[in-house]
Design an enzyme around this catalytic site. Structure first.
Site, PDB file in Angstrom:
ATOM      1  N   SER A  24       8.270   1.428 -10.411  1.00  0.00           N
ATOM      2  CA  SER A  24       7.371   0.395  -9.856  1.00  0.00           C
ATOM      3  C   SER A  24       7.108  -0.888 -10.937  1.00  0.00           C
ATOM      4  O   SER A  24       8.257  -1.295 -11.745  1.00  0.00           O
ATOM      5  CB  SER A  24       5.763   0.782  -9.080  1.00  0.00           C
ATOM      6  OG  SER A  24       5.318  -0.362  -8.405  1.00  0.00           O
ATOM      7  N   ASP A  44       8.491   3.332   1.855  1.00  0.00           N
ATOM      8  CA  ASP A  44       7.577   2.421   0.820  1.00  0.00           C
ATOM      9  C   ASP A  44       7.010   1.176   1.445  1.00  0.00           C
ATOM     10  O   ASP A  44       7.458   0.436   1.984  1.00  0.00           O
ATOM     11  CB  ASP A  44       8.518   2.124  -0.420  1.00  0.00           C
ATOM     12  CG  ASP A  44       7.858   1.875  -1.508  1.00  0.00           C
ATOM     13  OD1 ASP A  44       6.707   0.971  -1.385  1.00  0.00           O
ATOM     14  OD2 ASP A  44       8.028   2.115  -2.747  1.00  0.00           O
ATOM     15  N   HIS A  90       6.081   5.475  -2.045  1.00  0.00           N
ATOM     16  CA  HIS A  90       6.085   5.129  -3.251  1.00  0.00           C
ATOM     17  C   HIS A  90       5.400   5.995  -4.186  1.00  0.00           C
ATOM     18  O   HIS A  90       5.031   5.515  -5.431  1.00  0.00           O
ATOM     19  CB  HIS A  90       5.088   3.848  -3.156  1.00  0.00           C
ATOM     20  CG  HIS A  90       5.626   2.834  -4.430  1.00  0.00           C
ATOM     21  ND1 HIS A  90       6.608   2.037  -4.583  1.00  0.00           N
ATOM     22  CD2 HIS A  90       4.453   2.412  -5.379  1.00  0.00           C
ATOM     23  CE1 HIS A  90       6.375   1.235  -5.622  1.00  0.00           C
ATOM     24  NE2 HIS A  90       5.044   1.442  -6.353  1.00  0.00           N
TER      25      HIS A  90
END
Length: 279
Positions: free
Chosen positions: A148, A224, A257
């Site tokens: 991320s 995600d 995620h």
């Protein structure tokens, strides 16, 4: 350097350490896993950069990397994501995407952030010096990966310094901070409004401006919740195709995620890194 803790794991040592940082002016904490090795042997180093809200602890506790690192003979280093401590500025409203836990791996130029938020220099210069001095690390064989915000960090650090990093990969990275809400908030807050300065912290912009590495590996979950609004892997694919930059972009069906996603593909990424670190 102070030892916070050590634990035996997978035939190696998982340690957590702290030190007074000259770059941030704060106490910084990081974790290092060192597999067992022959006396005097130096091992290649994989850097892992974490995402928003995280510290060194998230991947250390949930990343499931130690068995693969022990098998492959890799040192695994996990720094923090921002400076911390008394006097370190934070977002005035306590937002999760700016300030503490959200350093975005930049050297801030705008007050009050410029004094402590120097994660780029911390990772480019200071922490590597410490790792090389204190651990059995072969600093001629380094690679970098992240998740991320940390995927953004890994891509940009790797693209800016291909001589240092032999391999670069990411899980669900923010590929173009210039083009997403998280990135615009962070870069404008830390660097001001001159978007030319932002380009050194945007993987797509770096590739457009001529940065190259031998290959990139990116895994992205299709479930995600940040995929369309923040991560936008199609921008990286387009930039790489236009520039002739090799990219392996894998869309993993049904993954989100979280560290359930990251840990599912961690060993695969580490094996990919090990091949390039042994070259």
């Amino acid at each position: 350097m102070q030892t916070v803790s050590t634990n035996r794991s997978h035939g190696g040592t998982q340690g957590v350490y702290s030190h007074a940082s000259r770059e941030t002016g704060t106490e910084m904490t990081f974790s290092v896993f060192v597999p067992d090795h022959a006396p005097g042997e130096k091992l290649p180093v994989v850097w892992y950069l974490s995402g928003l809200t995280c510290t060194h602890a998230n991947v250390t506790e949930k990343g499931e990397f130690r068995e693969a690192c022990a098998d492959l003979g890799l040192i695994f280093v996990a720094p923090d994501t921002s400076p911390r401590g008394e006097g370190v500025p934070d977002d005035g409203e306590g937002a999760y995407d700016f300030g503490l836990g959200a350093g975005f791996y930049v050297d801030a130029t705008v007050d009050p952030w410029a004094r402590a938020y120097r994660m780029r220099s911390y990772l480019e210069r200071e922490l590597p010096e410490l790792i090389g001095a204190e651990f059995p690390a072969d600093m001629t064989r380094q690679s970098i990966m992240g998740h991320s915000m940390g995927g953004h960090g890994a891509l940009t650090l790797g693209l800016r310094d291909p001589e240092r990093f032999r391999a670069v990969s990411a899980f669900a990275p923010i590929v173009s901070p210039i083009n997403c809400p998280w990135g615009v908030k962070a870069l404008s807050g830390y660097l001001g409004e001159d978007r030319v300065l932002w380009r050194q912290y945007d993987a797509c912009a770096l590739i457009e401006d001529g940065a190259r590495v031998p290959d990139l590996l990116v895994d992205q979950g299709t479930a995600d919740t940040f995929l369309d609004g923040q991560l936008k892997p199609e921008l990286l694919r387009a930039a790489c195709e236009k520039a002739g930059q090799p990219l392996t972009l894998r869309l993993q069906e049904g993954y989100d995620h979280s560290y359930y996603f990251i840990s599912s593909f961690m060993a695969d990424h580490l094996a990919w890194h090990a091949e390039r670190l042994d070259a």
